[in-house]
Design an enzyme around this catalytic site. Sequence first.
Site, PDB file in Angstrom:
ATOM      1  N   ASP A  17      -1.400 -42.811 -34.401  1.00 61.37           N
ATOM      2  CA  ASP A  17      -2.509 -42.154 -34.973  1.00 61.37           C
ATOM      3  C   ASP A  17      -3.552 -43.513 -34.701  1.00 61.37           C
ATOM      4  OD1 ASP A  17      -4.371 -40.285 -35.640  1.00 61.37           O
ATOM      5  OD2 ASP A  17      -4.038 -41.169 -37.492  1.00 61.37           O
ATOM      6  N   ASP A  19      -7.470 -43.173 -36.596  1.00 62.26           N
ATOM      7  CA  ASP A  19      -8.456 -43.144 -37.808  1.00 62.26           C
ATOM      8  C   ASP A  19      -7.485 -43.192 -38.957  1.00 62.26           C
ATOM      9  OD1 ASP A  19     -11.418 -42.823 -36.946  1.00 62.26           O
ATOM     10  OD2 ASP A  19     -10.269 -41.505 -35.886  1.00 62.26           O
ATOM     11  N   ASP A 195      -1.486 -41.239 -40.624  1.00 66.10           N
ATOM     12  CA  ASP A 195      -1.849 -41.383 -42.094  1.00 66.10           C
ATOM     13  C   ASP A 195      -2.107 -40.015 -42.713  1.00 66.10           C
ATOM     14  OD1 ASP A 195      -4.212 -41.201 -40.513  1.00 66.10           O
ATOM     15  OD2 ASP A 195      -5.183 -41.521 -42.466  1.00 66.10           O
TER      16      ASP A 195
END
Length: 247
Positions: A17, A19, A195
């Site tokens: 991922d 960001d 996240d």
Amino acid sequence: MSTPPGLLTARSALFLDFDGTLAELAPRPDAVVIPGELLSLLERLHAQLGGAVALITGRAQADIEPMIAPLQLPAAYEHGAVRRAEWGMVSLDPEQVPDLGPALAAANALASRHPGLLVEHKHTAMALHFRLAPELEAACVSAMQASVQHTPGLQLLRGKAVVEVKSARVNKGHAIQAFMAEAPFSGRIPLFAGDDVTDEAGFEVVQRLGGAGIKVGDGHSCALHRIADPLALRAWLAKTSPELSTP
């Protein structure tokens, strides 16, 4: 849960991922700062893993590619609705482009009354960001829920200071599965770091395929491993990469 030193090997397929995982979150998506060492790290990993490194992000292609240029990686954008394979772009399925009109209208109407809100319109999804106005979370969620209530095929996602609307047929897990069915990913052991709640579908898929998920930061997750923050993830990848050899 922890991230053991030997988790990433020369037989891995690495999915990341962006960001909040590779780069720290910013007040606005366009304010994300790319650490100086990140591009060289990704380039090194891409070479060492025989090309089996891909970005799996909810962001649009037009947002991410300029930030990592001149590096070109396989990537799934907009949660997998737009996918760049190792050899180029995979055509979009028209059914993955939903009717976003009502959701965009509701988001723009709310943002016009509250300058702290930001509307992000992608090809196949839209997002309403409230990081600069956290007190408006309930209003954002309510407006987006009402906007998709009568539009079949849409899914509402709640992430970190964002509410997103996308096709219910698209998720990061499906994107990772598609990569794992083609070279140079096929036959490898998948590893995915993310996240947010939008990454849970990816964790489920890689672990079902015999690999592992790495949750970056706090919060409940099905991922088998956890690491503190993007800085710690980059440090772990940098420490691990010299140990890899080209398969």
